[in-house]
Structures are given as structure tokens and as C-alpha cells.
Design a protein around this motif. Structure first.
Motif, mmCIF file in Angstrom:
data_model
loop_
_atom_site.group_PDB
_atom_site.id
_atom_site.type_symbol
_atom_site.label_atom_id
_atom_site.label_comp_id
_atom_site.label_asym_id
_atom_site.label_seq_id
_atom_site.Cartn_x
_atom_site.Cartn_y
_atom_site.Cartn_z
ATOM 1 N N PHE A 608 45.303 -15.934 21.503
ATOM 2 C CA PHE A 608 44.066 -15.857 20.745
ATOM 3 C C PHE A 608 42.889 -16.246 21.640
ATOM 4 O O PHE A 608 42.952 -17.237 22.378
ATOM 5 C CB PHE A 608 44.133 -16.771 19.523
ATOM 6 C CG PHE A 608 45.249 -16.414 18.583
ATOM 7 C CD1 PHE A 608 45.064 -15.515 17.558
ATOM 8 C CD2 PHE A 608 46.522 -16.950 18.772
ATOM 9 C CE1 PHE A 608 46.109 -15.167 16.717
ATOM 10 C CE2 PHE A 608 47.568 -16.618 17.952
ATOM 11 C CZ PHE A 608 47.373 -15.717 16.908
ATOM 12 N N GLU A 609 41.840 -15.455 21.575
ATOM 13 C CA GLU A 609 40.714 -15.630 22.508
ATOM 14 C C GLU A 609 39.953 -16.923 22.267
ATOM 15 O O GLU A 609 39.612 -17.641 23.203
ATOM 16 C CB GLU A 609 39.765 -14.425 22.375
ATOM 17 C CG GLU A 609 38.743 -14.344 23.495
ATOM 18 C CD GLU A 609 37.938 -13.052 23.434
ATOM 19 O OE1 GLU A 609 36.716 -13.145 23.469
ATOM 20 O OE2 GLU A 609 38.549 -11.976 23.330
ATOM 21 N N ARG A 613 47.005 -21.919 19.715
ATOM 22 C CA ARG A 613 47.930 -21.810 18.572
ATOM 23 C C ARG A 613 48.049 -23.151 17.842
ATOM 24 O O ARG A 613 48.236 -23.191 16.630
ATOM 25 C CB ARG A 613 49.289 -21.310 19.052
ATOM 26 C CG ARG A 613 49.265 -19.836 19.433
ATOM 27 C CD ARG A 613 50.637 -19.212 19.337
ATOM 28 N NE ARG A 613 51.356 -19.315 20.579
ATOM 29 C CZ ARG A 613 52.566 -18.807 20.783
ATOM 30 N NH1 ARG A 613 53.181 -18.180 19.819
ATOM 31 N NH2 ARG A 613 53.175 -18.937 21.943
ATOM 32 N N GLY A 641 48.130 -12.432 17.401
ATOM 33 C CA GLY A 641 47.163 -12.366 18.491
ATOM 34 C C GLY A 641 47.549 -11.263 19.467
ATOM 35 O O GLY A 641 48.394 -10.414 19.174
ATOM 36 N N ASP A 642 46.916 -11.293 20.643
ATOM 37 C CA ASP A 642 47.223 -10.298 21.670
ATOM 38 C C ASP A 642 48.573 -10.617 22.324
ATOM 39 O O ASP A 642 49.034 -11.750 22.307
ATOM 40 C CB ASP A 642 46.137 -10.306 22.755
ATOM 41 C CG ASP A 642 44.786 -9.874 22.204
ATOM 42 O OD1 ASP A 642 44.776 -9.091 21.239
ATOM 43 O OD2 ASP A 642 43.748 -10.330 22.727
ATOM 44 N N THR A 661 44.652 -11.289 11.077
ATOM 45 C CA THR A 661 43.883 -11.673 12.261
ATOM 46 C C THR A 661 43.274 -13.052 11.978
ATOM 47 O O THR A 661 43.287 -13.523 10.827
ATOM 48 C CB THR A 661 42.754 -10.680 12.540
ATOM 49 O OG1 THR A 661 41.833 -10.709 11.444
ATOM 50 C CG2 THR A 661 43.304 -9.277 12.721
#
Length: 670
Positions: A608-609, A613, A641-642, A661
Motif C-alpha cells: 500500500f502506497e 499493513r 494492495g499492489d 481498496t
């Protein structure tokens, strides 16, 4: 040379240099010395000038820095971050001075600055507040690393002075002090992780980390040396540096005004001798024309200013003889080769040994006993062998062959796929590993046992008093034997036994870290303790459940499973449990902010930018939600996330688990 050969040579140089540039700027793991890179770049530049018809538009001669890493937002620089022309010889400096004198006459000054060996950074301030930090990138755009840069203690978030412009950019260099680099590299080595070659790589690798909390744990520093504004506020560069200091920026004290090229050369020679006395690395001197008006008059080339140049020091190297190679076994079993040399004076210190890193390095160098070898310190803290003088090799010289068995206990060494180091798997019977493991257990970051030191552990092991961590807790039964040992009086014994007894109160996360599981550092141990709550739950998890925990990747999960799969380790844990150590995490009461997520279950996966977590986990729990370690039909939401693992993605889609998201989660909480 034929046209085809010329083009092939140029293409090969472009490909090679682009790869080296990527290694340096993106991976922060250079594989070539600066001097060698610059020589190849100069060769390519000469060929492009002579044969422009074969010039590649992707040539590194047309670039300033490296590519953009895909982990951060890309930001365009308001003012391009141009590179400086480099030179390694005095004649080039005299030619530079001649060009400046021809353009300006004799009425000008130079500013000489140390060229810091770090990571270039550009900070944007609006209304005296730091709003953005961007790496050099390719010179026109770079990575937004603001959150990470804000963790550096000497970078002001708000300026002291009200006289600063409403909007400006300040350029500088982020670096790591040598002492901090040594300490952190030792920690990485103890965890079986690849060590960084020098502080510059460590600083660059740190700034590119995804979690600012982890960045904050690594002590970075920064020097600033350039101001960019929409309108002119100062007449000279030197004046701007003095003002930046008043605004609260860290400016080097070792900057000098010079009236002629002789003074510049004197400054260069002074620091060439004294650079190793500094607490950080420099790799040269930057020379700039002082007056801003004169800088504008001189102008720019396509990629660098005409009013500045950098003189780079060659890394100091000395040739000596390789006497032998010895092998050190670390706490985690990693076997590191070390070259034993005929002593030489290098960079101000006597060097007798040099690191050889691993078996691959021995093979790459094609080392033989008795070889004459070139040893370099340069940007390296630990000396290293850079090449062999093959012409001086003696007939019949024996090649250096990396051992197949542990040099300490004779166990066959193993190397796992994807790893560079061989290691000894006999952690319960290999002397250096046993001693190292116990030393790690008593260390400040683990059990923090007062009255015990590394030398004492060695003495206890040699006397047969400790062979396992659990033996520390039976030392109270050997007081008569302890009294016969040197430097062990009654008071020392009492203090030591008291420290051992107090260690039983240390929390589960410290005990877990103290066990010395490969790749389980302090942060990972804390996350495992929080996620599982106790040792029994942790021991019962499978690979999928482990990798569902924040920051636990496949490699760490495999190491944990391997550790708990060894009956000797389980026996040690049971003995420590009977001695009263803490294997259950302390309950931390969660104060609910709302009940909006009560009864809902979540799995958090991916990168996550804006959040770690752990932060997202706490946010969910504060609103009544529950975090699960794996995906099942009982799951309500997958917070995605990514770079989420493909197996989790596939399983969630099969079970029709709703994806969320971070933005959608925050909407739920509103």
C-alpha cells in the motif's frame, strides 16, 4: 575498424553502460567502479562524436541519472537536476579554468565543495514547509520519496527563518555515516542477509524502502548545496549557502572560496589526503563559479552547466600478495571467505585482510595462492580485492577452492536456490554458530542480559558450561565452578545471575528474536508475536498462513518452518519454557473508536502506497473488525494492495470474496 564493427562496439557500450546505470541508480548495487564507468562513458562519447550516424538515442551520454523505480509516484522536476562534467586529472581543471577566464576575464571566484558520495535529492518548500522530496531519477523527473525523507532528523519540516522565498527547491545529498553503516551491516550479516558494499548503497537502498517506519530506524543524514528559486535572492552561491544555514539546513563547513585555479588545486590536494578522516564518504571536489550572474552568462550544455565541474578522486588501490584464504562461520552458519594478505598501508590504515564475499567472487577473480592482487578501499569500508595481476602469477600456484565442508565442524555445506552464500546447517553442533547464537540471545536488542558479554560466552563455551541457550538458566547450579574462572568474583557472579533471572520477564517478541531464526529480525519478530499471540500458534502455521502476516515473505516463511521442523529447536523451546521465559504475547487492549466493522473479518494483502499493513490492521481493529491470517469462505473482505500474491488472488476470486481498496475502507468508516 569497419563500419559494422564500429556500430557493434558502440551498441555494446550503450547496453553495458545502461545496465551499469540501472544497477547504480535503481538497484543501488553497482557492479563497476566509478572510474571504470567514466572511462567507458568517455570512450562512447568520443565514438559518437566521430560517428554520429551510429549514435543511439538511448545512449547514456544523453542521460543524467538512472531510470525511475516503479515503486513510487513519478514527479517532474521544476528545475532539471543536471549532472556535472567529471575529471580525474589536473590538466582538465586547468583547461576548464582557461575556458572560464576566456569568457569572464580574471574577475571571478570559485567555490570549492566536498563531493558527497550519497543519493541526490531535491526538496520543495512552500510557505516555509516541506511539501515534496524527489530523487534525481533521469534528471527531468524522479521518485517522490517525501514520506521517507521526512524521517531524516536534520531535514527541517518547517523553516526557522521567515525570510525564505514562498516557493523554492533545495538540492542536496543523502548519506549514511560510516559508523552507522558498519553497525547496520553487522546486523544484516547476523541475519544472513546480503550486506551492502558501502554507505552510499545502504543510503540509496533505505530511501527506496516502502515503509517510512523502517526508514526511520536507519540513521540517515543530508548535506545541502544548491538553491533554486523563480527570482534571484542572492548575488553569489557562497552567500546563498550561508543563508541556507540560517534557515535550518545542514550545510558543510568544509566549503571554501578560491580566487584562482592554484587555490582550487590546493583544496583538492588537502582533502585527497584527509578524506578518510571524515565520518562519511566523499569521492571528489565540486568547483563552481561563485557569481550567479556569471553562471547565467556561461550557461549550460545539453546535460551539464558550463560554470561547474567535479574533480573525482581515484579509489586508492595497492598491490600486495595473497598469502592464504580463511573461512569464517557466522551465527547463522554463513561461511564467508577472507583473504589474508602481506600487510600494506591503504587509505591511512594497515590492511592485512580483505573480504572475498562469497564463492562466486573467488571464482570471478580466479584466485591462486601467492597471487599479486590489487586491493581497494575507496568507497568500501572493508578492503576488497579488485583484480589479480596474472602476469606475476608463479608457475604451479594452487587455485583457491571454496570448501565443500564446514571449516569448523566438517558438516557438508549447502546453498539454497537464489542465495549467494553457502552455510553450515549444523547449528546445534558447530562451535561458532553455538557461541554466536548465545551471544545474539543475550544482546541488547534481544534479551538484554546484564553481566554477560561476548567474551564471557566464549569462555563459558570453552569450559563446557554452555552449549545451548537454555544452559544460561542452569548457570546458577555451577557457582563453585564459576568462582574458579578468571575475572569472576562473587559480585560479578551475583550480577550475572540476577541479569539472567530478570531476562525471564522479557516479552515474547524479544524471546522470539533472541532465538536467532534466520531472516527473523527485530521487526519481523514483533509482527509475528502480534499476529500469532504465542509460540504454539506460530509453530502450528503453514506457509500460506505465515505469508498472510504483514511483511512475511516466502523466504522468511520457509526459514520459520525449517526452524520449527528441527526437534532440537523444539526441545530448546520447551526447556526455556520450563525455565519461565515468556512465550505468550502481552494482551494489548484495543480502544474501540466505533463498532462500524464489528462482526466483519478482513485479510490484508499486497503493498500500500500511503499505509503500512500494520497501520491498516490497527485501523480495522479500532472499529471492531477482525483480522484473519488466511483466505477462507468465512472471510468478509480482502483489503487488496499492489503486488498481491497470485495464489491469494485466485482463491479469493474462487470464493467470491469482495475486494476492498483503502479508499473504500475509509468510506465504510465514514
Amino acid at each position: 575498424m569497419s563500419s559494422t564493427a564500429i556500430k557493434d562496439t558502440m551498441d555494446a557500450l550503450v547496453n553495458e553502460l545502461n545496465q551499469h546505470t540501472y544497477n547504480y541508480y535503481v538497484l543501488a548495487m553497482p557492479t563497476i567502479a566509478d572510474y571504470e564507468f567514466d572511462q567507458k562513458l568517455a570512450e562512447l562519447n568520443r565514438m559518437e562524436l566521430a560517428h554520429p550516424e551510429y549514435a543511439d538515442p538511448d545512449s547514456p551520454t544523453q542521460k543524467v541519472g538512472g531510470d525511475i523505480t516503479k515503486n513510487f509516484t513519478t514527479v517532474k522536476h521544476r528545475w532539471p537536476m543536471m549532472s556535472l562534467g567529471n575529471t580525474y586529472n589536473e590538466q582538465d581543471l586547468r583547461d576548464f579554468d582557461e575556458r572560464i577566464t576566456k569568457a569572464l576575464g580574471s574577475n571571478f571566484e570559485y567555490v570549492c565543495e566536498l563531493k558527497f558520495d550519497g543519493l541526490s535529492i531535491s526538496l520543495t518548500y512552500e510557505n516555509s514547509r516541506l511539501v515534496r522530496a524527489v530523487t534525481r531519477g533521469d534528471g527531468t523527473k524522479g521518485d517522490d520519496v517525501t514520506a521517507n525523507v521526512k524521517t531524516i532528523s536534520n531535514i527541517p519540516h518547517k523553516l526557522k527563518s521567515a525570510e525564505a522565498p514562498e516557493l523554492f527547491e533545495i538540492r542536496g545529498e543523502i548519506f549514511m555515516h560510516k559508523a552507522a553503516f558498519n553497525r547496520l551491516n553487522i546486523e544484516r550479516e547476523e541475519l544472513g542477509e546480503i550486506t551492502y558494499a558501502n554507505p552510499r548503497n545502504f543510503a540509496s537502498g533505505t530511501i527506496k524502502m516502502q515503509d517510512p517506519k523502517e526508514v526511520a530506524k536507519r540513521p540517515l543524514d543530508a548535506f545541502f548545496y544548491s538553491l533554486n528559486t523563480e527570482k534571484e535572492y542572492f548575488k553569489t552561491h557562497y552567500e546563498s549557502l550561508q543563508e541556507l544555514k540560517k534557515w535550518g539546513f545542514h550545510i558543510s563547513q568544509d566549503t571554501k572560496l578560491c580566487n584562482d585555479i592554484e587555490s582550487v588545486l590546493e583544496f583538492i590536494h588537502y582533502w585527497e589526503k584527509r578524506r578518510y578522516e571524515l565520518g562519511y564518504d566523499i569521492d571528489g571536489i565540486v568547483i563552481k563559479v561563485n557569481s550567479f550572474n556569471q553562471q547565467q552568462e556561461l550557461g549550460f550544455t545539453a546535460k551539464s552547466p558550463r560554470w561547474a565541474i567535479s574533480y573525482k578522486y581515484k579509489a586508492e588501490e595497492v598491490e600486495t600478495v595473497l598469502n592464504s584464504v580463511s573461512y569464517q562461520v557466522g551465527r547463522t552458519g554463513a561461511v564467508t571467505p577472507v583473504a589474508n594478505l602481506v600487510p600494506i598501508l591503504l587509505a591511512g590504515t594497515t590492511v592485512k585482510r580483505a573480504t572475498l564475499h562469497n564463492a562466486n567472487e573467488i571464482q570471478r577473480l580466479d584466485l591462486h595462492i601467492g597471487d599479486r592482487v590489487a586491493v581497494e578501499k575507496g568507497g568500501e569500508i572493508i578492503p576488497k580485492i579488485i583484480r589479480v595481476n596474472f602476469s606475476a602469477r608463479q608457475p604451479g600456484a594452487l587455485p583457491v577452492i571454496y570448501p565443500q565442508n564446514c571449516p569448523e565442524c566438517g558438516t557438508e555445506l549447502i546453498r539454497k536456490e537464489g542465495e549467494v552464500a553457502f552455510y553450515c546447517p549444523n547449528d546445534e553442533g558447530c562451535g561458532p554458530q553455538i557461541v554466536g547464537k548465545i551471544q545474539h540471545f543475550i544482546s541488547r536488542k534481544a534479551m538484554n542480559i546484564d553481566g554477560l558479554g561476548d567474551e564471557t560466552i566464549v569462555a563459558f563455551y570453552q569450559k563446557g558450561l554452555v552449549k545451548h541457550i537454555s544452559d544460561l538458566y542452569t548457570l546458577k547450579d555451577h557457582q563453585d565452578e564459576l568462582k574458579t574462572m578468571e575475572r569472576f568474583g562473587e559480585k560479578s557472579i551475583t550480577n550475572m545471575l540476577k541479569g539472567i533471572e530478570l531476562s525471564k520477564q522479557m516479552p515474547f517478541e524479544k524471546v522470539l528474536f533472541g532465538l536467532g531464526i534466520r531472516y527473523v529480525g527485530e521487526t519481523v519478530a514483533r509482527k509475528l508475536a502480534i499476529a500469532t499471540g504465542n509460540i504454539d500458534t506460530l509453530m502450528g502455521l503453514n506457509a500460506e498462513q505465515l505469508t498472510a502476516i504483514d511483511e512475511i515473505g516466502q523466504r522468511i516463511a520457509e526459514s520459520i518452518l525449517e526452524y520449527f521442523g528441527d526437534p532440537a529447536h523444539i526441545q530448546q523451546i520447551e526447556l526455556l519454557r520450563t525455565h519461565g521465559l515468556q512465550f505468550v504475547a502481552e494482551d494489548v487492549a484495543v480502544i474501540l473508536e466505533s463498532d462500524k466493522l464489528t462482526g466483519k473479518t478482513f485479510v490484508i494483502s499486497g503493498v500500500f502506497e500511503q499505509h503500512s499493513r500494520e497501520e491498516l490492521k490497527q485501523l480495522i481493529e479500532k472499529h471492531g473488525g477482525k483480522i484473519l491470517s488466511s483466505i477462507s469462505a468465512k472471510l468478509n473482505y480482502l483489503l487488496a494492495g499492489d503486488n498481491m500474491g497470485p495464489s491469494k488472488l485466485e482463491k479469493a476470486q474462487k470464493l467470491n470474496i469482495p475486494f476492498l481498496t483503502v479508499e473504500e475502507l475509509l468510506k465504510l468508516l465514514k
